[in-house]
Structure formats: C-alpha cells, structure tokens
Write a protein that holds these residues in place. Structure first.
Motif, PDB file in Angstrom:
ATOM      1  N   THR A 216     -10.347 -14.755   3.408  1.00  0.00           N
ATOM      2  CA  THR A 216      -9.587 -15.948   3.781  1.00  0.00           C
ATOM      3  C   THR A 216      -8.160 -15.571   4.169  1.00  0.00           C
ATOM      4  O   THR A 216      -7.564 -16.154   5.065  1.00  0.00           O
ATOM      5  CB  THR A 216      -9.576 -16.966   2.614  1.00  0.00           C
ATOM      6  N   GLY A 217      -7.625 -14.552   3.482  1.00  0.00           N
ATOM      7  CA  GLY A 217      -6.272 -14.088   3.773  1.00  0.00           C
ATOM      8  C   GLY A 217      -6.216 -13.121   4.947  1.00  0.00           C
ATOM      9  O   GLY A 217      -5.189 -12.481   5.173  1.00  0.00           O
ATOM     10  N   GLY A 218      -7.333 -12.961   5.634  1.00  0.00           N
ATOM     11  CA  GLY A 218      -7.345 -12.083   6.799  1.00  0.00           C
ATOM     12  C   GLY A 218      -7.580 -10.621   6.459  1.00  0.00           C
ATOM     13  O   GLY A 218      -7.459  -9.750   7.326  1.00  0.00           O
ATOM     14  N   GLY A 219      -7.924 -10.338   5.203  1.00  0.00           N
ATOM     15  CA  GLY A 219      -8.142  -8.947   4.789  1.00  0.00           C
ATOM     16  C   GLY A 219      -9.600  -8.688   4.475  1.00  0.00           C
ATOM     17  O   GLY A 219     -10.491  -9.317   5.040  1.00  0.00           O
ATOM     18  N   TRP A 220      -9.834  -7.747   3.573  1.00  0.00           N
ATOM     19  CA  TRP A 220     -11.206  -7.454   3.179  1.00  0.00           C
ATOM     20  C   TRP A 220     -11.269  -6.861   1.780  1.00  0.00           C
ATOM     21  O   TRP A 220     -10.248  -6.405   1.228  1.00  0.00           O
ATOM     22  CB  TRP A 220     -11.916  -6.534   4.174  1.00  0.00           C
TER      23      TRP A 220
ATOM     24  N   GLN B 100      -2.214 -11.693  -3.166  1.00  0.00           N
ATOM     25  CA  GLN B 100      -1.136 -12.615  -2.765  1.00  0.00           C
ATOM     26  C   GLN B 100      -0.591 -12.255  -1.389  1.00  0.00           C
ATOM     27  O   GLN B 100      -0.210 -13.130  -0.623  1.00  0.00           O
ATOM     28  CB  GLN B 100       0.027 -12.579  -3.770  1.00  0.00           C
ATOM     29  N   GLY B 101      -0.531 -10.974  -1.090  1.00  0.00           N
ATOM     30  CA  GLY B 101       0.157 -10.523   0.128  1.00  0.00           C
ATOM     31  C   GLY B 101      -0.580 -10.908   1.397  1.00  0.00           C
ATOM     32  O   GLY B 101      -1.653 -11.518   1.366  1.00  0.00           O
ATOM     33  N   ARG B 102       0.010 -10.556   2.521  1.00  0.00           N
ATOM     34  CA  ARG B 102      -0.645 -10.816   3.784  1.00  0.00           C
ATOM     35  C   ARG B 102      -1.766  -9.811   3.991  1.00  0.00           C
ATOM     36  O   ARG B 102      -1.610  -8.636   3.687  1.00  0.00           O
ATOM     37  CB  ARG B 102       0.381 -10.695   4.929  1.00  0.00           C
ATOM     38  N   ARG B 103      -2.867 -10.267   4.571  1.00  0.00           N
ATOM     39  CA  ARG B 103      -4.001  -9.412   4.899  1.00  0.00           C
ATOM     40  C   ARG B 103      -4.333  -8.412   3.789  1.00  0.00           C
ATOM     41  O   ARG B 103      -4.167  -7.205   3.953  1.00  0.00           O
ATOM     42  CB  ARG B 103      -3.729  -8.672   6.208  1.00  0.00           C
ATOM     43  N   PRO B 104      -4.756  -8.935   2.630  1.00  0.00           N
ATOM     44  CA  PRO B 104      -5.049  -8.024   1.502  1.00  0.00           C
ATOM     45  C   PRO B 104      -6.247  -7.110   1.790  1.00  0.00           C
ATOM     46  O   PRO B 104      -7.306  -7.594   2.206  1.00  0.00           O
ATOM     47  CB  PRO B 104      -5.364  -8.974   0.347  1.00  0.00           C
TER      48      PRO B 104
END
Lengths: 405, 133
Positions: B93-97, B60-64
């Motif tokens: 998709t959330g900018g993480g990995w 849910q958070g930013r850049r997981p």
C-alpha cells in the motif's frame, strides 16, 4: 380401567395429554409433565441429555426423586443406545421391564430415555415401537423447549462455556442432519472453548451445500472473525448465490469489518444429488477427502484460492463427479495438526485409517465423528490447543437410516 | 536441535525459550535500499503483537522495502501468518514490498496449505531477496 399398553388408542390418549401439558411447560418442567402423561399406563420415564463433549449422559431432574447418576456413553447400555441409535433392552424377563431408547430430534442425537413399565408388556416388540414413537416426540419437545430457558443448556454442560464458544455454537446448525438420500454429521472441539472453527450446511431439493471454516487467531477475536465470514456466506447462499459469489461476499465482509486484516480458511462445497456433480472452493484449507465404499480414494485438490478475507479473483471452482454411496470428509487443520507430548503429529494417515474402519463397520455418521474427535483429543494428551472440526457427508439412504431409530 | 522446536499450538503461557519471554527475537539491519529483519523463534498468537511493534517503524517511511529472513523461525501459527499478510499489505500500500527469505520447512508447509505461497514473494536465500545476489 386397565390400559392396554400395546393398543393404539392408549398411546393416542397419552400423546394428546402430553401435547396439552407441554404448551406452557418450561424446559425444567418437561420430565414431570411427561411422567404425568405416561403414569396412567404405568410408564416411568427418565430423560438423559448428552454433554457437549459426548462422553456422558446426564438425567433431567424430577420432583421428589433423587437424580440417578450420569451414565457413560462408552461402556453402558444407555451409551450403546445413544451411540448406535438403537433401543437396548437389558433383560427381557426383568420386572419392571426396562428399555433404553435413543433421544433424537430428526437425526440430531440429544441423549437417551429410560422407560420402565410394570407389569411387563405382553407384546414387547409392539410396545417398543410405541415407546420409540413417544421418545421421537420427546426429542422434538426437548429441542422446542431448549431456547427458552437455561436449565436444559446447563444439563448439557460439564463446565462453563467461554464467551467465544457461546457466540459460535449458537450460530451452528445441529450436529447431525439426515434426509432421504443423505446424512450430514459434524463435530467441533474443544466444545466449551471453540474459537475460530465453524461448519454449516443446507439441503434443498437435490442440492446439498456444506462448508467448514477456520478463522485465524484465537479466542473471542477468532470467533468474531468466523462469525462474520459465516454470516456473509450464509446470507449470500440464502440469497441464491453460488460458491464463487459466496466467497466474494465473505471477502467483502471481512475486509470491511476488520481493517487490521483477518482471514478465514475454509472449504465450500455443493453436491447435486441428481447429477452427482460436486463443485467446491478451497480457500487455503486442507483438501476434502473423498471416500468410496469404505476406502479413502483421494484428496480433492482443485478449487484453490487464497483464504477468505484476502481477495482472489483467480478462482476456478473445483469439480468432481461423485457416485451414490460416496462419503466426503471435510476437516480443519486442528485435526491433523494435533501433536502428542513427543511432538508426533496426528496427521492425515491416522484420520484416514480411522474413518475407513468406522465406514467398514457401518457406524452411524455422528458416531464416526464422535470417535474421530475423541481419538484426536486422546492423541493430544492434554487440553486441545487449536480448534478441530470435522464434517462428514454420506450420500446414501442407508447412511441416513443409520442415524434414525 | 529438535528439543528447541516448541510443540506447535501447545503454548498456553508465553514461552521462556532462547528468545525471551515472547519466544521471538529480531535483528534489524537497516541498509541503504531496504531493511533486513532477521526473525528468530516463534511467530504466533503471543509474539505477533510485539513483533509487529518492532517492524512498525520500518513501514512508516516512503516506499518501505522489507526483507524478512525466516530461516531461524521454528513455528508460525495462523496469527503469525496474519501478521505477515498484514505487513505485506502495508508495504505494498505504501508503494514498497515485503520479501520473505528462507522460510523454514514448517512455514513453507503452512504457506502451501493456505495457498499463501502464491500471495507472498518467496526467496530461497537472502541475497536474491534483497537483490544483492
């Protein structure tokens, strides 16, 4: 008048009468209409359909006659006629004279037909050829009547089909197809509860296109995923797109339809029988197995990409030059990942060994696959838990002839 | 050890193994710059849903940034693979990995067979997966 059961005019009259009778006949009325047409020449005809598991042959009931018992495919003369696609005569001196004839539609094995005739024919070989022509027609007629009622479907079922199985089996082409230069056979288990596996083929001019698919997940969810991929692939193929575009069409359909992400592994192949060039894409699937003579020579390792539904632009279509007489075996992982009670995996070696022995024995393609599927099921010694699908391409006129009467 | 490995695909009912009715258990370790999820047991048709629920919050958070430690995973079926692909997608998709550490031999075989080994970020140990090494 006394009919001559070896004369062409006699059979012409029977066939014309039969064709007139079947126009309005329902599937369940076929057996009686057939016998009304053959009664004038003293022929008694019983049609048996094979069940989906291809283990037993079940009679189509006739009015006023107690139904005969079902026959086992393994270990009966009726079964031998079915398995070998050859007419069987138990006793040439018996009265009435009896024959078991394979019931096929084109090359698709539907069951067997028992023909009794009294008095016995003076020229049995000639009589047999006429009966084979008649039964060839019966194979087409049974197939034509199949979609319009449930009786013929019911005869082929020993248990209820799951919704997933009902959906998917309706999408599939016949299990066996033969033309001048090739024969294609397939088998799919568990036949009443198949979920995510499918196969498809199309032959046009010198080009044969074949594929097997295996959708992730289980049950109805998997069959909807598989149906989506199959629909997209087939539509693209019929729109004259090549393998690459077909795979991209399947990606697009799966991504659009399932936001929760569903993927389908599969092998898409295309053989040009004029040049021998086989092109293929392997989307995360077990590699196709190439057999030359009766020997498995190697896996085809090329054409790899991610499973369908996960876009992958880094595709190089695999290529291989096949020789006339070659066989290509496609299979889903449910075949090699079948485990027995002790955790022993069925594995590729067993598959190769059995496929080689069937090829060496000159067995018809559909019979090879029936035995392979049953061997996998027996290894599993329990209900199958993952779908197992096999597709065999045999590129030779001899293989095509083995599937025909 | 061997007897704890479930025969793949044979489950008809939820398992009642060492990792509870669903056959899967997770230890979640929330660290400063990533979430380490150690998965035990089986990721399959029956356990994928519950496992998904347990990692949803982390996506849910930013850049997981997620690391799955998969050494204790005994079996993954196609639904389980689907879950991993889906978590990977959502993280990116959330900018993480999502990094997968220490895949078991069975999982490694399945990843190679499906070509998904080139889709995921795979690491031989947790240290390199978390960037701590």
């Amino acid at each position: 008048m006394r009919w001559d059961v070896e004369a062409g005019a006699t059979w012409h009259a029977v066939i014309v009468d039969l064709l007139a009778r079947v126009n309005f006949a329902l599937g369940d009325e076929l057996p009686d209409e057939i016998n009304k047409a053959t009664a004038p020449i003293g022929l008694d005809v019983t049609v048996y359909l094979v069940d989906h598991e291809q283990r037993r042959l079940w009679p189509l009931p006739r009015q006023g006659k107690p139904p005969p018992p079902p026959m086992s495919v393994d270990g009966s003369l009726a079964g031998r006629a079915f398995a070998s696609v050859h007419t069987q005569v138990p006793d040439r001196d018996a009265v009435p004279y009896r024959m078991w004839l394979p019931l096929i539609d084109g090359a698709e094995r539907l069951g067997v037909v028992e023909v009794l005739v009294d008095p016995p024919p003076a020229d049995p070989a000639r009589f047999q050829r006429w009966c084979e022509s008649l039964v060839g027609l019966l194979g087409h007629l049974v197939t034509v009547k199949m979609p319009y009622g449930d009786t013929l479907h019911r005869t082929r079922r020993t248990r209820a089909m799951s919704a997933a199985g009902e959906l998917l089996t309706q999408l599939l082409p016949p299990l066996t197809f033969s033309a001048h230069r090739l024969s294609i056979s397939a088998v799919l288990e568990p036949c009443y509860d198949v979920g995510g596996d499918a196969f498809d083929y199309a032959v046009d001019g010198p080009v044969a296109r074949m594929m097997v698919l295996d959708a992730m997940g289980r049950g109805l969810g998997a069959s909807l995923t598989c149906a989506t991929a199959l629909g997209a692939l087939r539509a693209a193929r019929r729109d004259d797109h090549g393998l690459y575009a077909m795979a991209r069409a399947a990606d697009a359909a799966l991504i659009e339809q399932f936001p929760d992400l569903r993927f389908v592994t599969g092998v898409l192949t295309e053989l040009n029988m004029d040049s021998g060039l086989l092109r293929y894409i392997n989307a995360g699937h077990p590699a196709p197995l190439l057999m030359r003579g009766a020997k498995a020579v190697r896996d085809l390792p090329g054409g790899r990409r991610l499973p369908l539904g996960i876009e992958d632009s880094r595709i190089v279509v695999g290529e291989e030059i096949l020789e006339p007489g070659d066989r290509l075996l496609l299979y889903t992982d449910g075949v090699v990942e079948a485990y027995d009670q002790s955790g022993d995996r069925f594995g590729v070696e067993r598959l190769v060994d059995l496929a080689e022995r069937c090829a060496a024995a000159g067995m018809p393609g559909p019979e090879t696959l029936r035995r392979l599927a049953h061997t996998v099921l027996a290894h599993q010694d329990g209900p199958p838990t993952d779908d197992a699908t096999l597709l065999l391409l045999e590129w030779s006129p001899q293989a095509a002839e083995r599937t025909q009467l | 050890m061997n007897e704890q490995i479930p025969v793949p695909g044979r489950r008809r009912e939820p398992a009642s193994g060492p990792h509870g009715e669903l056959g899967v258990a997770v230890d979640v370790d929330e660290r400063e710059d990533h979430v380490l999820v150690k998965v035990h047991g089986v990721i399959d048709f029956w356990s994928a849903g519950p496992l998904q629920e347990q990692v949803n919050w982390a996506l849910q958070g930013r850049r997981p940034h997620l690391v799955f430690d998969l050494q204790e995973v005994t079996f993954v079926d196609s639904t389980g693979l689907g879950l991993l692909v889906s978590v990977h997608r959502r993280a990116e998709t959330g900018g993480g990995w999502l990094h997968l550490a220490r895949p078991s031999p069975q999982l490694r075989r399945v990843l190679e067979a499906t070509n998904l080994d080139r889709f995921f970020h795979l690491y031989a140990d947790v240290g390199s997966a978390t960037g701590d090494a």
